[in-house]
Enzyme design. Sequence first.
Site, PDB file in Angstrom:
ATOM      1  CB  CYS A   1       4.431  15.108  -7.756  1.00 40.87           C
ATOM      2  SG  CYS A   1       2.890  14.198  -7.481  1.00 40.87           S
TER       3      CYS A   1
ATOM      4  CG  HIS B   1       5.596  15.881  -2.906  1.00 42.13           C
ATOM      5  ND1 HIS B   1       5.639  17.142  -3.475  1.00 42.13           N
ATOM      6  CD2 HIS B   1       4.462  15.294  -3.369  1.00 42.13           C
ATOM      7  CE1 HIS B   1       4.575  17.309  -4.246  1.00 42.13           C
ATOM      8  NE2 HIS B   1       3.851  16.205  -4.200  1.00 42.13           N
TER       9      HIS B   1
ATOM     10  CD  GLU C   1       8.468  18.577  -1.651  1.00 40.85           C
ATOM     11  OE1 GLU C   1       7.464  18.985  -2.248  1.00 40.85           O
ATOM     12  OE2 GLU C   1       9.239  17.715  -2.120  1.00 40.85           O
TER      13      GLU C   1
END
Length: 512
Positions: free
Chosen positions: A80, A169, A171
Amino acid sequence: MSNILILDFGSQYTNVLAKKIRLLSVFCEVLPWNTPLEKILQKSPSGLIFSGGPHSVYQNNSPEVDKEIYNSNIPILGVCYGMQLIARDFGSEVQGGKSEFGYTPIVFYPSELFKGLADQDAFHTEIRMSHCDCVVVPPKDFFVIASSQHCPIAAIECPKKKLFGLQFHPEVSDSQDIGDKILSNFVKHICQTSETWKIETIEKQLIQGIREKVGETERVLLGLSGGVDSSVLAVLLHNALGDRLSCVFVDTGLLRKNEVEEVKQQFSSLGLEILVVDASEKFFHDLSGIEDPEQKRKVIGAAFIEVFDEASKNLDVQWLAQGTIYSDVIESAKSCDATQVIKSHHNVGGLPEKLNLKLLEPLRFLFKDEVRALGKVLGLPDVLISRHPFPGPGLGVRVLGEVRREYVEIVKNADSIFIEELKKANLYHKVSQAFAVFLPCKSVAVKGDCRHYGYTIALRAVESTDFMTACWPSLSREFLNRCSSRIINEIPEVCRVVYDISDKPPATIEWE
């Protein structure tokens, strides 16, 4: 040892990212974005990750890195904001106004980063986007490896320099399967790491580190809470130091029902002698008149230190050990100056400047699940390892506003009923944490045909894998009705029970 360093630019997901990498059996550490390049290189990282963050790279004084880092031959993944920073540093333009939020169709193109996803042909899927800025054109020598409708440059790579960027993202749990694969490709294949971060290895390293730090003659004082963290730490320290460990269990008056006796029995079975100090009068005195949650945490932290300091005078100890874990440090916002303080942990933010004992925190860089895994290796019983987390300040942060004895007794009994019912329904191990909260406001009720004013109890339960994010479980109406009925009937001061349906974020798990 293989290791990945994350430079933290203030993302709320930075530490979730670190945990994901550790689950790949590779050590990962989070450093502030402005860590000097020399210090970064001293750690000999196998790879670097630039986290996301709340800033825009085109703003004045936005966080940035020493550009020499790109000449270090270390693979770098930007997430990002991190991707936008890489693009800007290599001459590309980043613009605002191209925001995307929620599930978004995306196309992955063949890349080393997407091995197993887009090996030969483009791979179409959906990913969760959350950004306001976009890279306008790819930098020189970079290739576009993912696109979405409103973000044509959703991922980039420069194979020659092993630089990669993702606008999303990987994660976050919404993108888990795809995200985990991408992270695994970067960490294991691109960075060529080996699986050296294992609990058995961690145990040996921690014991060695404790012995080196404490030396051969000095002694350690540990304040037990009965929770998972301090229990694991007690056994770890005992294995490292033997009889040079003194365990003190402070009865603050803010503990769960029957906790003192349970702790004494549990540690006696582990071969550990503990000194029980009844300091409840001091804690209630020090908390008198204090309503602010932050101030309560700091007062409780200071009171702990005073009690331990007094106990240490008769025990000939030089060190104070605490069960601080990584999430405590994170929530106290010590990892990055771009992150705002959420709440002080009593082990971290509540320590007075003058500490008469040296501080020992062996678990400081372990996540909760890693602490539990360590406990299993150390041979702790499941009843200790699988117990729900309990905050260091205890029921002091589960009584909203001023902490009074009568309030604590009410919430203690309500909490005991809630936990008992969860265990009866085989739900205790299906939720990650559950507890009761006392609300110091009265409402009207009818008991025995008479008008009655009573307090309110809030029941809180969450499901979480890392306690950085959490969601509330949909407990059945019948179950909640049983809990409510018992609490109202067995605790005369209570006339109303509510169930908290707030996720984290935006809410924190504890109310204070």
